[in-house]
Design a protein around this motif. Structure first.
Motif, short mmCIF file in Angstrom:
data_model
loop_
_atom_site.label_atom_id
_atom_site.label_comp_id
_atom_site.label_asym_id
_atom_site.label_seq_id
_atom_site.Cartn_x
_atom_site.Cartn_y
_atom_site.Cartn_z
N UNK A 1 32.75 -48.84 42.81
CA UNK A 1 32.15 -49.24 41.54
C UNK A 1 32.90 -48.61 40.37
N UNK A 2 33.13 -47.30 40.43
CA UNK A 2 33.78 -46.61 39.30
C UNK A 2 35.24 -47.02 39.18
N UNK A 3 35.94 -47.20 40.30
CA UNK A 3 37.34 -47.63 40.24
C UNK A 3 37.45 -48.99 39.54
N UNK A 4 36.59 -49.91 39.91
CA UNK A 4 36.60 -51.24 39.28
C UNK A 4 36.27 -51.14 37.79
N UNK A 5 35.32 -50.28 37.46
CA UNK A 5 34.93 -50.09 36.07
C UNK A 5 36.10 -49.53 35.26
N UNK A 6 36.78 -48.53 35.80
CA UNK A 6 37.94 -47.94 35.12
C UNK A 6 39.00 -49.01 34.87
N UNK A 7 39.30 -49.81 35.87
CA UNK A 7 40.33 -50.83 35.76
C UNK A 7 39.98 -51.92 34.76
N UNK A 8 38.69 -52.24 34.64
CA UNK A 8 38.28 -53.39 33.83
C UNK A 8 37.72 -53.04 32.45
N UNK A 9 37.44 -51.76 32.19
CA UNK A 9 36.94 -51.39 30.86
C UNK A 9 37.93 -51.80 29.79
N UNK A 10 37.42 -52.35 28.72
CA UNK A 10 38.29 -52.81 27.63
C UNK A 10 38.42 -51.70 26.59
N UNK A 11 39.43 -50.86 26.76
CA UNK A 11 39.63 -49.71 25.88
C UNK A 11 40.93 -49.79 25.07
N UNK A 12 41.61 -50.93 25.15
CA UNK A 12 42.86 -51.11 24.41
C UNK A 12 42.68 -52.21 23.37
N UNK A 13 43.24 -52.00 22.20
CA UNK A 13 43.05 -52.93 21.08
C UNK A 13 43.84 -54.22 21.27
N UNK A 14 43.25 -55.29 20.75
CA UNK A 14 43.94 -56.57 20.67
C UNK A 14 44.64 -56.65 19.31
N UNK A 15 45.16 -57.81 18.99
CA UNK A 15 45.88 -57.99 17.72
C UNK A 15 44.99 -57.83 16.49
#
Length: 146
Positions: free
Chosen positions: A44-58
């Motif tokens: 669960x946590x591995x998937x959450x880490x991979x999919x969390x949106x923490x990087x900015x878009x344009x």
């Protein structure tokens, strides 16, 4: 399971003067395992880490995951995340999993991240580590599986 995510521009772990793991842009993960954690918590946590949106878009909104944006993981085991500090002045670590339980789960967590397509560098479980990072943002998020 408790994980502190720190978005970083650069990070490394040194043990006894030797670098054991280093990344450029990505996440530093401080990983705590408690005695009730299971493989389901790890996944669960591995998937959450991979999919969390923490990087900015344009537009400057946090809209991209590390998988979309790119970056690596530096995973550091840290039992002190389960410190109990309500009584007295010395923390108790009774909620942290014993090393014989925590180490295999931490290794499973790192493998789960790799299976999702992430490059994972690590510290050394149970060692005294010097962790160096340039926090990006700063962005720091705490995830818990329970």
């Amino acid at each position: 399971m408790k994980v502190v995510i720190q978005r970083s521009k650069q990070a490394s772990v040194t043990v006894d003067g030797n670098i054991t793991g280093a990344i450029d842009q990505g996440y530093v993960l401080l990983v705590g395992i408690t005695h009730t954690d299971t493989i389901e918590d790890i996944q669960y946590v591995a998937k959450k880490v991979a999919e969390l949106r923490l990087w900015e878009d344009e537009d400057g909104k946090m809209n991209h995951s590390i998988l979309e944006h790119g970056g690596d993981i530096l995973s550091v085991s840290q039992f002190t995340l389960y410190a109990e500090t309500k009584k007295g002045r010395r923390p108790s670590f009774i909620e942290a999993a014993r090393p014989e339980v925590a180490k295999p789960l931490w290794e499973d967590f790192n493998e789960a991240l790799r299976s999702l397509g992430l490059k994972v560098e690590t510290g050394i479980f149970g060692a005294m580590m010097d962790v160096s990072l340039i926090n990006d943002g700063p962005v720091t998020i705490i995830l818990e599986s329970k």
